[in-house]
Design an enzyme around this catalytic site. Structure first.
Site, mmCIF file in Angstrom:
data_model
loop_
_atom_site.group_PDB
_atom_site.id
_atom_site.type_symbol
_atom_site.label_atom_id
_atom_site.label_comp_id
_atom_site.label_asym_id
_atom_site.label_seq_id
_atom_site.Cartn_x
_atom_site.Cartn_y
_atom_site.Cartn_z
ATOM 1 N N GLU A 48 -62.072 -41.649 41.917
ATOM 2 C CA GLU A 48 -61.489 -42.806 42.603
ATOM 3 C C GLU A 48 -62.175 -43.160 43.923
ATOM 4 O O GLU A 48 -61.559 -43.089 44.999
ATOM 5 C CB GLU A 48 -59.987 -42.590 42.833
ATOM 6 C CG GLU A 48 -59.180 -42.551 41.554
ATOM 7 C CD GLU A 48 -57.691 -42.793 41.766
ATOM 8 O OE1 GLU A 48 -57.239 -42.893 42.921
ATOM 9 O OE2 GLU A 48 -56.964 -42.899 40.753
ATOM 10 N N GLU A 83 -56.243 -39.756 34.180
ATOM 11 C CA GLU A 83 -54.946 -39.561 34.841
ATOM 12 C C GLU A 83 -53.985 -40.624 34.357
ATOM 13 O O GLU A 83 -54.367 -41.788 34.192
ATOM 14 C CB GLU A 83 -55.042 -39.710 36.373
ATOM 15 C CG GLU A 83 -55.642 -38.543 37.069
ATOM 16 C CD GLU A 83 -55.727 -38.730 38.590
ATOM 17 O OE1 GLU A 83 -54.838 -39.365 39.193
ATOM 18 O OE2 GLU A 83 -56.707 -38.239 39.162
HETATM 19 C C1 NOJ Z 1 -54.787 -40.718 41.796
HETATM 20 C C2 NOJ Z 1 -55.463 -39.566 42.469
HETATM 21 O O1 NOJ Z 1 -56.661 -39.262 41.806
HETATM 22 C C3 NOJ Z 1 -54.606 -38.329 42.584
HETATM 23 O O2 NOJ Z 1 -55.206 -37.464 43.497
HETATM 24 C C4 NOJ Z 1 -53.180 -38.691 43.001
HETATM 25 O O3 NOJ Z 1 -52.379 -37.559 43.141
HETATM 26 C C5 NOJ Z 1 -52.615 -39.617 41.968
HETATM 27 N N1 NOJ Z 1 -53.375 -40.846 41.993
HETATM 28 C C6 NOJ Z 1 -51.137 -39.929 42.153
HETATM 29 O O4 NOJ Z 1 -50.900 -40.549 43.359
#
Ligand code: NOJ
Length: 455
Positions: free
Chosen positions: A174, A361
């Site tokens: 990200e 994710e």
């Molecule tokens: C994306 C991120 O990669 C992760 O680190 C985070 O915990 C999640 N979003 C949820 O907020």
């Protein structure tokens, strides 16, 4: 027709990151990362840009993965999952950012990978998931022209140490948050708001990705290497207004394709540059020359999908677009779920780029007042998993090259800026002691993993 099944080789598992899960933040030679540093600096204070009060907790414990990794991995095996996505802590491996390698850091991850493989869990490993060493941040971090070189040197150490066991690598996680928000919108450490710096940092991260990909290939490994990007489907606020359609497209180009375009085609999205001359004006000098020089194709892309946005035309903003209120709102949720958006992003990424795609994710985080019973009977999370996994199965039926799904996250852990307020995990974790308990959602996920099918 009504069966939602996953192919035999489909990867189905969970994810977490080093700083969010490990704890042991100052043990065995690890140095401070930017999250350790900025969480302390702003503990319990107002966010410098939004004014929101930031967590009083730094990520010192995570979910105690450093001490309990064996039990966590055994749980993954019991769940029936065949993969786990985790990240390496640069600060554990090279505490000074550049230079000497910390044998204790290598030893820890070696033990983790050995344990995973002995339990039949494939590692999917990110080199960098937000936790840049603070000592490098103090030298400009992503903005330093040497950043790509630092990153390549670190990547080589990791490939050499773990490349025999890790066959799925992602360079970073990200970048839209670390550099986009860190320097552009000011929402993430170091909380700067300067679009020129943002574009410089973005460019350096893209170059660092190329250098790691090249190093991986040069070193002769036979695995796959890609990257993980956040993706938000942006829908026009009023689809019958052509300006809104264009604005929604620009918004996706800005949040996703701005990283993906250079990494797959060696070019920033032309439409965005043409329609927003202010962006072109702030781009680092010679950016195309750099891309032409360093470009290296990758093997796959991971997308993190949480929520959707509605966007309308707004000529005064950086991308001539702005978010409007979403249809989907729900108090207490960190991100408001919209399962159909997952099908939209998967088809978009596949049709536009044709690369194998992982949902690296996807998860549901809700505010918790730490009542164990309430937290563990999480029917809403079962519903969430079912609806999103059905979308994945539908995408597979439609021919999308989706290769895996990772629920975020494996266990209740740390979130930047909000600390331990939101629980996302399939495993419940007692924040003080590290005691673990499977939530109802983990029992459900286990059924899905074992049957390789969603109901
Ligand atoms: C994306 C991120 O990669 C992760 O680190 C985070 O915990 C999640 N979003 C949820 O907020």
């Amino acid at each position: 027709m009504f069966e939602f099944a996953f192919p035999k080789d489909f990867l189905l598992g969970t994810a977490n990151s080093s700083f969010q899960s490990e704890g042991a933040w100052d043990r065995d030679g690890k140095s401070m990362n930017v999250i350790d540093h900025y969480a302390r600096l702003y503990a319990g204070k107002a966010h410098p840009n939004t004014g929101r009060i930031l967590t009083e907790f730094p990520p010192d414990d995570g979910c105690f993965f450093y001490d309990n990794y064996e039990a966590y991995i055994e749980d993954m095996a019991k769940t029936g999952q065949n993969v786990y996505r985790l990240s390496l802590s640069w600060c554990r491996i090279i505490p000074t950012g550049v230079g000497e390698v910390n044998p204790k850091g290598i030893e820890f991850y070696s033990k983790v990978f050995d344990k995973m493989l002995s339990c039949g869990i494939t590692p999917f490993v990110d080199l960098l998931h937000w936790d840049l060493p603070q000592c490098l941040q103090e030298q400009g971090g992503y903005l330093n022209p040497a950043f790509p070189e630092w990153f390549e040197a670190y990547a080589r150490v990791c490939f050499r140490a773990f490349g025999d066991r890790v066959k799925l690598w992602s360079t970073s996680n990200e970048s839209v948050v670390t550099v986009g928000s860190g320097y552009g919108t000011g929402g993430f450490p170091p909380y700067k708001k300067d679009r020129r710096l943002m574009l410089q940092g973005t460019h350096n991260v893209i170059l660092s990705h190329f250098r790691a990909v090249r190093a991986y290939r040069e070193m002769g490994f036979d695995g796959q290497i890609g990257i993980v990007h956040a993706i938000t489907p942006c829908y026009p606020a009023e689809p019958w207004v052509p300006e809104d359609i264009d604005a929604a497209e620009r918004s996706v180009l800005n949040r996703f394709d701005f990283y993906m375009g250079p990494m797959t085609e060696g070019k920033y999205p032309q439409k965005l540059l043409d329609e927003c001359p202010n962006i072109e004006a702030l781009m680092p000098e010679g950016y195309q020359v750099d891309l032409d020089k360093w470009f290296a194709p990758m093997d796959f892309v991971g997308v993190n999908y949480y929520n959707s946005a509605r966007v309308r035309y707004e000529p005064k903003t950086f991308t001539k677009s702005t978010g409007v209120e979403n249809f989907y709102t729900a108090p207490g949720q960190k991100f408001v779920a919209y399962p159909a958006g997952l099908l939209d992003v998967l088809t978009y990424v596949w049709q536009r780029y044709g690369l194998p795609v992982y949902i690296s994710e996807n998860g549901m985080g809700v505010e918790s007042d730490n009542d164990e019973e309430t937290d563990c009977h999480d029917n809403f999370r079962i519903e969430y998993l079912r609806e999103h996994l059905r979308m994945v199965a539908r995408a597979i039926k439609l021919g999308v090259g989706v290769k895996g799904y990772f629920y975020w996250n494996d266990a209740d852990s740390y979130e930047t800026q909000s600390g331990y307020l939101y629980r996302f995990g399939l495993t419940w974790v007692d924040r003080k002691t590290g005691r673990r308990r499977w939530k109802d959602s983990r029992y459900y996920f286990s059924k899905v993993c074992k049957a390789r099918m969603v109901d």
